[in-house]
Write an enzyme that holds these catalytic residues in place. Structure first.
Site, PDB file in Angstrom:
ATOM      1  N   HIS A 324       0.814  -1.220   0.000  1.00 17.97           N
ATOM      2  CA  HIS A 324       0.000   0.000   0.000  1.00 17.97           C
ATOM      3  C   HIS A 324       0.846   1.268   0.000  1.00 17.97           C
ATOM      4  CE1 HIS A 324       0.835  -0.052   4.344  1.00 17.97           C
ATOM      5  NE2 HIS A 324       0.395   1.182   4.403  1.00 17.97           N
ATOM      6  N   LYS A 328       5.580   5.662  -1.331  1.00 23.76           N
ATOM      7  CA  LYS A 328       6.395   6.462  -0.417  1.00 23.76           C
ATOM      8  C   LYS A 328       7.874   6.403  -0.788  1.00 23.76           C
ATOM      9  CE  LYS A 328       3.886   7.228   3.858  1.00 23.76           C
ATOM     10  NZ  LYS A 328       3.761   6.933   5.299  1.00 23.76           N
ATOM     11  N   HIS A 378      -5.787   6.434   2.186  1.00 27.44           N
ATOM     12  CA  HIS A 378      -5.906   7.735   2.862  1.00 27.44           C
ATOM     13  C   HIS A 378      -7.217   8.453   2.515  1.00 27.44           C
ATOM     14  CE1 HIS A 378      -2.098   7.919   4.947  1.00 27.44           C
ATOM     15  NE2 HIS A 378      -1.473   7.520   3.849  1.00 27.44           N
ATOM     16  N   ASP A 406      -3.875   0.703   8.765  1.00 28.36           N
ATOM     17  CA  ASP A 406      -2.825   1.701   8.565  1.00 28.36           C
ATOM     18  C   ASP A 406      -2.865   2.767   9.652  1.00 28.36           C
ATOM     19  OD1 ASP A 406      -0.767   3.038   6.798  1.00 28.36           O
ATOM     20  OD2 ASP A 406      -2.321   4.582   6.759  1.00 28.36           O
TER      21      ASP A 406
END
Length: 450
Positions: A324, A328, A378, A406
């Site tokens: 996921h 990043k 998110h 998360d």
């Protein structure tokens, strides 16, 4: 739910190389390089291997060594930020454009990259540290990167020949490379090919074939094996060789040059292994996210099991949870590891990481339905999340599971701006977020499993 309930027969014949090639775009992001860098290096290196008349077994190993050459790239990012105080991706990109054998180039590089924009009070101690301990610091950075990359290759089941190539990527022909200062034929052949391919790709992108060949010729006998440069000179006469580096569908070209008798196909076990290996790359980027992907995976599976997902659905949920945060890898550690509050510009960079995740995972055909599940973690039920502002039922049920997992790990684990939070306090925050942001039923499911 959009988690696949079974693996269609056609996907079982998907090449492992296609998956690794697509996921290598995440490694390119971490290195500050244009997407497709590793794949273009594979194109270059495989042509050199063909010039050397390597057998198919060795060419298959070379193929994966080239795709995985940067597998350890995330492991030194936090250390680079601590040492230089700058964007690790920019530093890595710019470092590849200098000749590290030239003291003037190295001095200019350090001067321009140490805490740019900061006061002299902050820059001087960092510059002094580089002057007194530069060799030691550099060797440590390379060692961390090379060993982590070799471990990833080993985790994926590749041969010692592949692992040694990844481990030896930054060694130079004259013995002035890193981290072990190997010299000449002490350096594994595939590592020599990979470094040459890397430099060709980077300087071709900077200034075309003329600059690429000029750079290689200047470093023959110092950085590079002169025999390999000789073979490259012959390749350089072939326009089709250079055309491959400009092809936006380089992945399709790579399919045509993979040794047919050594093509690896994927099954459920291999997919899990790939997801786990790339999760390790993701989590190595920052000490504050170390183990995050695997913990989110564990919490998500607990929730999924509690709400009655099938075994096959749990398999796919696990993969989505592990990957996921792959986006990043495209965010600087100067942001990820910042101890203070992020600026609006910095937070905008953070908000892009799900977009990167979507882009990377969408390149893997078998992950078509997994990509939006993984990259939407998110989003909020009230529509105030990011990056797409999805609302309510627009957010996949599996994504909601990952979101709860998360957030729980994010609030309970240590962060650069605070210490670890007790479980009871973390769960209280999840309760507060239930309804506007998180699915309350899934928060309750998590609680029952703790």
């Amino acid at each position: 739910m959009s988690i696949p309930s079974l693996l269609p027969e056609t996907t079982l014949r998907l090449r492992q190389s296609e998956i690794i090639g697509a996921l290598s775009h995440a490694l390119d992001l971490t290195e500050g390089l244009p997407a497709g860098h590793a794949q273009r290096c594979c194109w270059i290196g495989m042509h050199i291997g063909q010039e050397l008349n390597l057998n198919d077994h060795d060419r298959a190993d070379l193929y994966y060594a080239l795709l995985l050459k940067d597998a350890g790239c995330s492991s030194n990012a936090a250390r680079i930020f601590n040492v230089y105080g700058c964007d690790d991706r920019i530093l890595k990109r710019d470092f590849k454009l200098i000749d590290t054998h030239k003291i003037d180039d190295m001095a200019k590089f350090a001067w321009s990259h140490v805490a740019p924009g900061e006061s002299w009070l902050k820059r001087l101690p960092m510059l002094a540290s580089l002057i007194t301990k530069g060799s030691e610091i550099g060797e440590d950075l390379f060692l961390t990167r090379c060993e982590q990359g070799a471990e990833i290759a080993e985790q994926l089941g590749f041969s010692a020949q592949v692992c040694d190539a990844v481990r030896g990527l930054d060694e130079h022909w004259d013995g002035r490379g890193n981290p072990r200062q190997l010299k000449g034929e002490q350096i594994p052949l595939f590592a020599r090919i990979a470094l040459l391919a890397q430099v060709i790709e980077i300087f071709f992108a900077e200034g075309g074939s003329a600059l690429a060949m000029q750079t290689v010729r200047a470093r023959a006998g110092t950085w590079f094996d002169p025999t390999l440069v000789h073979h490259l000179e012959k390749l350089a006469q072939n326009d089709e060789f250079w055309a491959g580096l400009q092809d936006p569908d380089i992945a399709a070209r790579l399919v045509t040059i993979e040794p047919a008798d050594y093509v690896r196909t994927v099954d459920d076990e291999e997919l899990d292994r790939l997801a786990g290996a790339f999760a390790a790359v993701i989590d190595a980027k920052s000490p504050y996210t170390f183990g995050h992907s695997s913990r989110v995976c564990q919490y998500a599976q607990r929730i999924g099991g509690e709400v009655g997902l099938s075994e096959k659905q749990l398999f796919w949920l696990r993969r989505a949870a592990l990957l996921h945060d792959i986006g990043k890898l495209g965010v600087s550690n100067s942001i990820l590891d910042k101890p203070g509050k992020l600026t609006d510009e910095e937070f905008a960079q953070i908000k892009l990481h799900p977009v990167h995740s979507m882009d990377i995972l969408s390149k893997v055909g078998i992950f078509d339905s997994l990509a939006p599940v993984a990259s939407g973690h998110h989003e909020r039920l009230d529509g105030c999340g990011y990056p797409w502002g999805l609302k309510g039922d627009q957010i996949d049920f599996a994504t909601r599971i990952i979101s709860v997992a998360d957030v729980f790990d994010a609030v309970s684990a240590e962060r650069p701006y605070r210490g670890a939070m007790p479980v009871a306090q973390a769960l209280s925050i999840l309760d507060d977020l239930s309804g506007p942001a998180l699915d309350g039923d899934l928060v309750a499911a998590l609680k029952r499993t703790l």
